[in-house]
Design an enzyme around this catalytic site. Sequence first.
Site, PDB file in Angstrom:
ATOM      1  N   HIS A 160       0.667  -0.704  -0.098  1.00 46.51           N
ATOM      2  CA  HIS A 160       0.140   0.090  -0.035  1.00 46.51           C
ATOM      3  C   HIS A 160       0.461   0.620   0.052  1.00 46.51           C
ATOM      4  O   HIS A 160       0.483   1.996  -0.199  1.00 46.51           O
ATOM      5  CB  HIS A 160      -1.079  -0.527   1.446  1.00 46.51           C
ATOM      6  N   ASP A 190       0.205  -7.816   1.521  1.00 45.40           N
ATOM      7  CA  ASP A 190       0.470  -6.743   1.438  1.00 45.40           C
ATOM      8  C   ASP A 190       1.696  -5.991   1.527  1.00 45.40           C
ATOM      9  O   ASP A 190       2.610  -5.303   2.364  1.00 45.40           O
ATOM     10  CB  ASP A 190      -0.434  -5.881   3.212  1.00 45.40           C
ATOM     11  N   SER A 269       5.225   1.895   8.677  1.00 43.15           N
ATOM     12  CA  SER A 269       4.454   0.403   6.779  1.00 43.15           C
ATOM     13  C   SER A 269       5.776   0.340   6.339  1.00 43.15           C
ATOM     14  O   SER A 269       6.233   0.624   5.491  1.00 43.15           O
ATOM     15  CB  SER A 269       3.261   0.825   6.311  1.00 43.15           C
TER      16      SER A 269
END
Length: 317
Positions: A160, A190, A269
């Site tokens: 993402h 992800d 992230s």
Amino acid sequence: MRRPALYSSSSHDRRGGDAPDAPEADPPAQPPPQELPLPARTSRFSRLAARFPAYNLYLLWSVIALLALLLAISFSLSLHPPGRKLTQHDINAAVLKTLETTTLPSAAAKAYQVISPSVVRVVGQGREKDGKDGSKEEGERSVGTGVVIVDKGIILTNLHVVQGAESIKVTFSDGLESTASIVGIQLENDLAVLQADKIPDDMIAATMRSTADLAPGDEVMAVGYPFGIGPSASAGVISGLKRTFRSPEGKQQMTNLIQFDAAANPGNSGGPLVTMDGEVIGIVTAIYNPNQQRTFVGIGFAVPIENAASAAGMPPF
């Protein structure tokens, strides 16, 4: 007229008168010198001197002096008692003294020192309207973190962070900036695998470690760029294993996650979750907040490194 008498220049013979033609008498013959007899008894040194040349005597005295010196040293050492034998108590006391007087770095500081050369800043770039004339300018669409797992410039991050970006820029720990491209993805976790176009000459890849022996309470640290600030480190513990997380939009559910309480925020992230040895055990993927806010409330999730490495085609541990 009387003529003067002529005299010879030679000396007159006292015994033969003054006749000029009388030959000179030879001197009496001297008896040959007689050698004096040696004393009946000579000293031992005299006999030794007569037997050896001078340099042999010098060598002999040198040897005697050396032996005397060695004897003196040996006697001197015998007067000093041997030192006390070192015991384990002495060693323990010395170590304790060193620990009391030396400030050692914390475990988290050592872990950060190990992992920081492998952590990169990842930016997904795209063109957006500037709001004035409708033109688009390239800017940062998303900011996240990545970790180098192969020293050829292979980087793991979250999908993402880079999904939908027109270009990807990575910044290494030494400040080198490079473009990167996506070479692999793993939708269920992800994850995205990047290949940097340029890498530092001294690129250091992170060390990965199996999660098989992890347990709740083990100390861990998350390293990344929360809100673009970093690299930043936050320490905590593993809160649980094999957790399940569903995205706020409910579009994706991930399983077998590591739950941890080290502070993580947007920008973390794709960054590494590491042990206190600086070894990567997971990729930070999500944070949980019941209020749907993008702030950390104490629950973070990471994909185990076994799953993340398989996204890059690396064999399991």
